[in-house]
Motif scaffolding. Structure first.
Motif, PDB file in Angstrom:
ATOM      1  N   GLN A   6     -45.906  -7.794  12.944  1.00  0.00           N
ATOM      2  CA  GLN A   6     -44.978  -7.180  13.589  1.00  0.00           C
ATOM      3  C   GLN A   6     -43.158  -7.430  13.166  1.00  0.00           C
ATOM      4  O   GLN A   6     -42.310  -7.275  13.474  1.00  0.00           O
ATOM      5  N   ASN A   7     -43.439  -8.715  13.238  1.00  0.00           N
ATOM      6  CA  ASN A   7     -42.259  -9.893  13.243  1.00  0.00           C
ATOM      7  C   ASN A   7     -41.747  -9.464  11.798  1.00  0.00           C
ATOM      8  O   ASN A   7     -40.188  -9.844  11.620  1.00  0.00           O
ATOM      9  N   GLU A   8     -42.094  -9.223  10.867  1.00  0.00           N
ATOM     10  CA  GLU A   8     -42.135  -9.191   9.631  1.00  0.00           C
ATOM     11  C   GLU A   8     -41.638  -7.854   9.496  1.00  0.00           C
ATOM     12  O   GLU A   8     -40.043  -7.635   9.087  1.00  0.00           O
ATOM     13  N   ILE A   9     -41.797  -6.811   9.773  1.00  0.00           N
ATOM     14  CA  ILE A   9     -40.970  -5.547  10.256  1.00  0.00           C
ATOM     15  C   ILE A   9     -39.619  -5.990  10.892  1.00  0.00           C
ATOM     16  O   ILE A   9     -38.621  -5.210  10.433  1.00  0.00           O
ATOM     17  N   ILE A  10     -39.711  -6.507  12.044  1.00  0.00           N
ATOM     18  CA  ILE A  10     -38.775  -6.332  12.855  1.00  0.00           C
ATOM     19  C   ILE A  10     -37.911  -6.672  11.942  1.00  0.00           C
ATOM     20  O   ILE A  10     -36.003  -6.354  11.912  1.00  0.00           O
ATOM     21  N   SER A  11     -37.700  -8.494  11.341  1.00  0.00           N
ATOM     22  CA  SER A  11     -36.264  -9.149  10.795  1.00  0.00           C
ATOM     23  C   SER A  11     -36.110  -8.138   9.195  1.00  0.00           C
ATOM     24  O   SER A  11     -35.403  -7.949   9.555  1.00  0.00           O
TER      25      SER A  11
ATOM     26  N   ILE B  76     -41.894  -1.673  17.630  1.00  0.00           N
ATOM     27  CA  ILE B  76     -41.346   0.097  17.632  1.00  0.00           C
ATOM     28  C   ILE B  76     -40.188  -0.103  18.352  1.00  0.00           C
ATOM     29  O   ILE B  76     -39.228   0.782  18.385  1.00  0.00           O
ATOM     30  N   ASN B  77     -40.455  -0.722  19.600  1.00  0.00           N
ATOM     31  CA  ASN B  77     -39.033  -0.707  21.087  1.00  0.00           C
ATOM     32  C   ASN B  77     -38.360  -2.146  20.206  1.00  0.00           C
ATOM     33  O   ASN B  77     -37.119  -1.450  20.498  1.00  0.00           O
ATOM     34  N   ARG B  78     -38.516  -2.921  19.811  1.00  0.00           N
ATOM     35  CA  ARG B  78     -37.987  -3.899  19.623  1.00  0.00           C
ATOM     36  C   ARG B  78     -37.091  -3.724  18.288  1.00  0.00           C
ATOM     37  O   ARG B  78     -35.849  -3.732  18.052  1.00  0.00           O
ATOM     38  N   ILE B  79     -37.533  -2.666  17.202  1.00  0.00           N
ATOM     39  CA  ILE B  79     -36.673  -2.373  16.141  1.00  0.00           C
ATOM     40  C   ILE B  79     -35.583  -0.679  16.609  1.00  0.00           C
ATOM     41  O   ILE B  79     -35.046  -0.490  16.179  1.00  0.00           O
TER      42      ILE B  79
ATOM     43  N   GLY C 260     -44.178  11.782  18.693  1.00  0.00           N
ATOM     44  CA  GLY C 260     -45.056  12.312  17.486  1.00  0.00           C
ATOM     45  C   GLY C 260     -46.047  11.027  16.995  1.00  0.00           C
ATOM     46  O   GLY C 260     -47.009  10.758  16.709  1.00  0.00           O
ATOM     47  N   LEU C 261     -44.919   9.786  16.491  1.00  0.00           N
ATOM     48  CA  LEU C 261     -45.355   8.400  16.793  1.00  0.00           C
ATOM     49  C   LEU C 261     -46.108   8.211  18.310  1.00  0.00           C
ATOM     50  O   LEU C 261     -47.380   7.780  17.654  1.00  0.00           O
ATOM     51  N   ALA C 262     -46.550   7.994  19.029  1.00  0.00           N
ATOM     52  CA  ALA C 262     -47.106   7.646  19.982  1.00  0.00           C
ATOM     53  C   ALA C 262     -48.299   8.575  19.498  1.00  0.00           C
ATOM     54  O   ALA C 262     -49.199   8.171  20.205  1.00  0.00           O
ATOM     55  N   ALA C 263     -48.143   9.592  19.780  1.00  0.00           N
ATOM     56  CA  ALA C 263     -49.381  10.602  19.331  1.00  0.00           C
ATOM     57  C   ALA C 263     -50.347  10.328  18.020  1.00  0.00           C
ATOM     58  O   ALA C 263     -51.871   9.740  18.528  1.00  0.00           O
ATOM     59  N   MET C 264     -49.549   9.559  17.187  1.00  0.00           N
ATOM     60  CA  MET C 264     -50.281   9.093  15.795  1.00  0.00           C
ATOM     61  C   MET C 264     -51.315   7.571  16.284  1.00  0.00           C
ATOM     62  O   MET C 264     -52.300   7.435  15.794  1.00  0.00           O
TER      63      MET C 264
END
Lengths: 407, 143
Positions: free
Chosen positions: B8-13, B106-109, B122-126
């Motif tokens: 998750q941290n990787e994605i955020i950066s 998801i929220n952090r980005i 939709g993302l929440a449903a996934m």
């Protein structure tokens, strides 16, 4: 004199903002138009100074609000050239206007085996009320087919007409494609067959001159919010003799003449169809929207919007992967399209990133989309305040997006 | 294998590098979708469609040595990109890890602002469906 686009844009405060760091380009006008300052001022002015329930008030505010309310009715009368203001009924919108006809005219005059004709171009709001009525009455719904350009096949329509046809309910201008239907011919042919005609004017009334007497339509439904007016307000026009012959839509206050527990007699038109306290503030503000249109002039507006549509076609058609949807020869300023290899929703999100607001999806016309073999389209619709430079921005955005899948 | 939090941290950066430009962010998300494992045509059926998504999303999950292996596809490129992010974080993990995962990236980005409220639903449903698959496997393992 050239079109005073800068002056007009100044009248719409909402247009002067940034979205995602880019200047807003509002091309979702077929969904709803923005409101000029005069309409906004009227709304706040009403609640600041005039708010009172209308009719039967013995005080100054009630008198004032009643007068303004009825002034708006007259403004609508002149806007569509109805014979008298009593033929103007205020509703929640086009959808409610059509439902009103289905529930009153339909319940009274349409019987088992009778036929109602609509077209393939219809919005769901001009399909579903008739399906409900047909189900209830055992009547039959017939649909005028279209060609691939999105135009109704007039000869096929004539074949559908018969002594069983009681009502023809068609859209004046298609919300999804922009096609302008040949309603004069439709009305004439329907009347020859003895049928009444309802026009769905939700999309047409902001673009085209509307003269209900010349058109000779029996009903016309429209929405204020697509005419630079407030949301939650619409109009049903109906010919006096028809409206008088129809039973009330809803029961309540305002629509009665006299109520006793044994029997109620109904008020005259238009009040018979306006049960309950109406949307007073919005009705009053609507007049300012109609004044705005009248002051510029429908023919000037149409000319400007036509030039925007022509310019958009000129810039977008050559883009590799651009697929126009709806290529009728006679259109209002609606540009529906797809980009080869891309979902309309993705195109919409990417245009939004550039500050460009468009609508994506089936546009509440699923049977039309099915006929065209599409899941949906991207729809850019132009209004009086849009400019050529905004069209250029759209073309630049579409070209960039199209390149992803169409190298 | 990096932990869920590390990924998750990787994605955020990665998203931080893109900055505030929405258009580049959307293009990036769409590119991510191209990396999805190809989805078997035979699984592109009604039962595998996630309810609550405006675009079509097919999701299946297999038990791979006690870990959940997801495969997914969509008819829109942006949605494919979003799924690929979820799969990158959750794929081939134990049911417990998936069920306990707090997907705060998801929220952090600021995904809501990027994709809009309809797609956020939709993302929440996934995510819900991915967790349900994990729960099903966990129930099977404990049986």
């Amino acid at each position: 004199m050239s079109f005073p686009i800068d002056k007009i844009r100044q009248m719409f405060p909402i247009l002067h903002q940034e979205v995602h760091g880019k200047p807003l380009i509002y091309f979702d006008n077929a969904a709803t138009t923005q409101k000029p300052q005069t309409v906004i001022d009227s709304l706040s002015g009403y609640y600041l100074h005039d708010n009172a329930n209308i009719h039967r008030g013995a005080h100054a505010l009630a008198d004032r609000s009643t007068r303004y309310f009825e002034d708006s009715r007259e403004a609508v009368q002149h806007f569509i050239n109805a014979r008298e203001s009593a033929e103007i009924i205020f509703t929640k919108g086009t959808t409610e206007s059509i439902n009103l006809v289905a529930y009153t005219f339909g319940r009274k005059f349409i019987n088992e085996g009778d036929e109602i004709i609509i077209s393939t171009l219809e919005h769901h709001s001009n399909i579903v009320p008739w399906q409900i009525l047909c189900e209830e009455k055992g009547a039959i719904l017939k649909v005028i087919p279209i060609n691939d350009a999105g135009e109704i096949l007039f000869e096929e329509f004539e074949k559908l007409l018969s002594p069983k046809t009681k009502l023809v309910s068609v859209v004046h201008a298609s919300n999804a494609l922009g096609t302008i239907n040949p309603v004069e011919r439709v009305i004439e042919a329907a009347h020859k067959a003895g049928a009444k005609v309802l026009l769905d004017g939700a999309q047409s009334t902001s673009h085209l001159e509307i003269d209900v007497q010349k058109l000779n339509c029996d009903f016309l439904a429209l929405s204020a919010h697509k005419l630079y007016g407030p949301t939650g307000l619409g109009v049903l026009y109906g010919k006096r003799e028809l409206l008088e012959s129809m039973p009330p839509f809803q029961g309540g206050g305002e629509m009665i003449k006299e109520v006793s527990f044994e029997k109620t007699t109904f008020n005259d038109i238009p009040f018979k169809f306006e049960a309950g306290t109406p949307n007073i503030g919005d009705v009053i503000a609507f007049k300012y929207a109609l004044d705005f249109i009248r002051e510029i002039g429908k023919s000037k507006i149409k000319e400007h919007e036509d030039s925007l549509l022509a310019y958009a076609n000129e810039l977008l058609l050559p883009i590799k992967g651009f697929i126009p949807v709806g290529t009728a020869s006679n259109k209002v300023s609606v540009l529906s399209f797809n980009i080869n290899g891309m979902h309309p929703f993705d195109v919409g999100v990417m245009l939004d990133a550039r500050g460009i607001a468009v609508r994506t999806g089936h546009h509440c016309t699923q049977p039309l989309m099915k006929r065209l073999g599409l899941e949906g389209t991207v729809r850019a619709s132009f209004a009086v305040y849009n400019s050529k430079s905004e069209i250029e921005q759209l073309a630049e955005g579409v070209a960039r997006i199209a390149r992803i899948k169409n190298k | 294998m990096s932990s869920i939090q590390e990924i998750q941290n990787e994605i955020i950066s990665e998203f931080e590098i893109l900055g505030d430009d929405k258009e580049s962010t959307i293009f990036y998300i769409m590119e991510l979708g191209a990396n999805l494992e190809s989805f078997p045509d035979s699984e592109r059926v009604e039962e595998n469609i996630i309810k609550g998504c405006q675009s079509k999303v097919w999701l299946i999950a297999d038990d791979k040595d006690g870990r959940v292996h997801y495969q997914a596809d969509s008819n829109t490129d942006i949605t494919k990109g979003l799924i690929s992010l979820l799969i990158r974080v959750l794929n081939d993990r134990t049911p417990k890890e998936i069920i306990d995962a707090n997907l705060d990236f998801i929220n952090r980005i600021g995904m809501g602002g990027i994709i809009g409220s309809q797609r956020s639903n939709g993302l929440a449903a996934m995510i819900k469906q991915m967790k349900l698959y994990a729960l099903a496997l966990q129930t099977k393992q404990n049986a």
